[in-house]
Design an enzyme around this catalytic site. Structure first.
Site, short mmCIF file in Angstrom:
data_model
loop_
_atom_site.label_atom_id
_atom_site.label_comp_id
_atom_site.label_asym_id
_atom_site.label_seq_id
_atom_site.Cartn_x
_atom_site.Cartn_y
_atom_site.Cartn_z
N HIS A 1 -9.22 -2.29 -5.31
CA HIS A 1 -8.15 -2.61 -4.37
C HIS A 1 -7.14 -3.58 -4.99
CE1 HIS A 1 -6.06 -2.87 -0.59
NE2 HIS A 1 -5.94 -4.16 -0.82
N ASP B 1 -3.18 -2.92 -5.28
CA ASP B 1 -2.14 -3.88 -4.93
C ASP B 1 -1.18 -4.11 -6.09
OD1 ASP B 1 -2.92 -4.32 -2.31
OD2 ASP B 1 -4.01 -6.17 -2.74
N HIS C 1 -1.03 -10.92 -5.27
CA HIS C 1 0.38 -10.65 -4.98
C HIS C 1 1.31 -11.66 -5.65
CE1 HIS C 1 -0.79 -7.56 -2.21
NE2 HIS C 1 -1.40 -8.40 -1.40
N HIS D 1 0.82 -1.21 0.00
CA HIS D 1 0.00 0.00 0.00
C HIS D 1 0.85 1.26 0.00
CE1 HIS D 1 -3.40 -2.57 1.99
NE2 HIS D 1 -3.14 -2.92 0.74
#
Length: 312
Positions: free
Chosen positions: A240, A244, A267, A83
């Site tokens: 979001h 990321d 991720h 973030h």
């Protein structure tokens, strides 16, 4: 007409942010310091007697299961860096020393908003060195079952992120945009992390997500959002995931001129695409932004950013 150059940047002054680690639930203090040109983003643990530095680079990533982790948090490493990295990349901040008093970044409200606000208040300083970029020269792709991601040649930095969840509350959502400071601030930075309550309860039993709460996550239970205020956008979940991706791809070390597309990514796949890119030297090149004149035909993506208080 005035002549400009797309120069590297740093912070105009020090920033201190306090919060808790989303997994440890313990207090965490982050201090962001201005840094010289070509420093990049470097993390440094102030509780580490060795005071070793960990550069924010893809080849220092050690875990991607619940968040993005650099090095070994039990020693000099840091977890949940994505973030902050997204905020720095989104606002065009190239060089920063990030001091942390423990192994985990403060989660704040689960988005990049607090980091963005602090950076805007501190101001951004242009340095006397030109900004460098990684230009994608040919498509690289990673497949993992039905999930996939790819970097495609493009004259600017762009993201096209699609998620597809079984739960009707989320379903299939897509966020696509060129990454600019305005887009990041208005469309991405406030998008919060999210999770199913049943999954969080399992993580609690395993000793993770101890700091997770409605103050820093969008909680889902039986296809309902438990947060009293609801979601910030109907597609906050996709936003979001895009946030990321911006943070994870910032670990390339330089801004990427290319289009990043992903389907059912996260991720792990964000990191995998960087591994794939850098494994093939013919897939990219390093370019430096040229000088240009205002209102001229500057190369898209290489134009000087306009954001925040500028104290050149």
């Amino acid at each position: 007409m005035t002549t400009y150059i797309d120069r590297q940047t740093t912070l105009a002054q020090q920033i201190v942010l306090e919060g808790i680690g989303v997994h440890s639930g313990k207090p965490a203090t982050l201090t962001l310091l201005p840094a010289d040109a070509n420093t990049g983003v470097v993390f440094q643990r102030t509780d580490d007697e060795a005071s070793s530095e960990v550069p924010a680079l893809w080849n220092r990533v050690t875990a991607t299961a619940l968040c993005t982790v650099l090095s070994d948090p039990a020693k000099d490493g840091v977890s949940t860096v994505e973030h902050l990295m997204a905020a720095l990349a989104g606002l065009g901040v190239d060089n920063v020393i990030a001091e942390l008093d423990g192994p985990e970044m403060p989660i704040m409200d689960g988005s990049s908003a607090a980091f963005v606000e602090a950076i805007k208040q501190a101001g951004i300083k242009r340095l006397d060195r030109g900004r460098r970029y990684i230009r994608v020269k040919k498509t690289v792709r990673v497949d993992n079952g039905s999930a996939w991601c790819e970097l495609v040649p493009n004259d600017r930095t762009s993201y096209d992120i699609t998620i597809d969840f079984d739960t009707p509350l989320i379903g299939r959502q897509r966020f696509a945009a060129d990454l600019t400071p305005d887009v990041f601030c208005e469309e991405l930075c406030r998008a919060r992390t999210f999770g199913n309550v049943s999954d969080v309860e399992k993580l609690w039993k395993m000793g993770f997500a101890l700091g997770s709460s409605l103050e820093n996550s969008v909680a889902i239970s039986e296809d309902k959002v438990l947060n009293p205020e609801g979601t910030r956008w109907p597609d906050e979940f996709a936003r979001h995931k895009a946030l990321d991706a911006v943070g994870d791809l910032a670990l390339a070390g330089l801004p990427i001129l290319g289009l990043y597309r992903s389907y059912k990514g996260g991720h792990k796949m964000n990191h995998a695409i960087l591994e794939k890119l850098f494994s093939d030297s013919s897939a990219f090149e390093i370019v430096e932004a040229p000088a240009y004149r205002a209102h001229s035909q500057a190369t898209p993506g290489l134009a000087a950013a306009a954001f925040g208080p500028d104290v050149s």
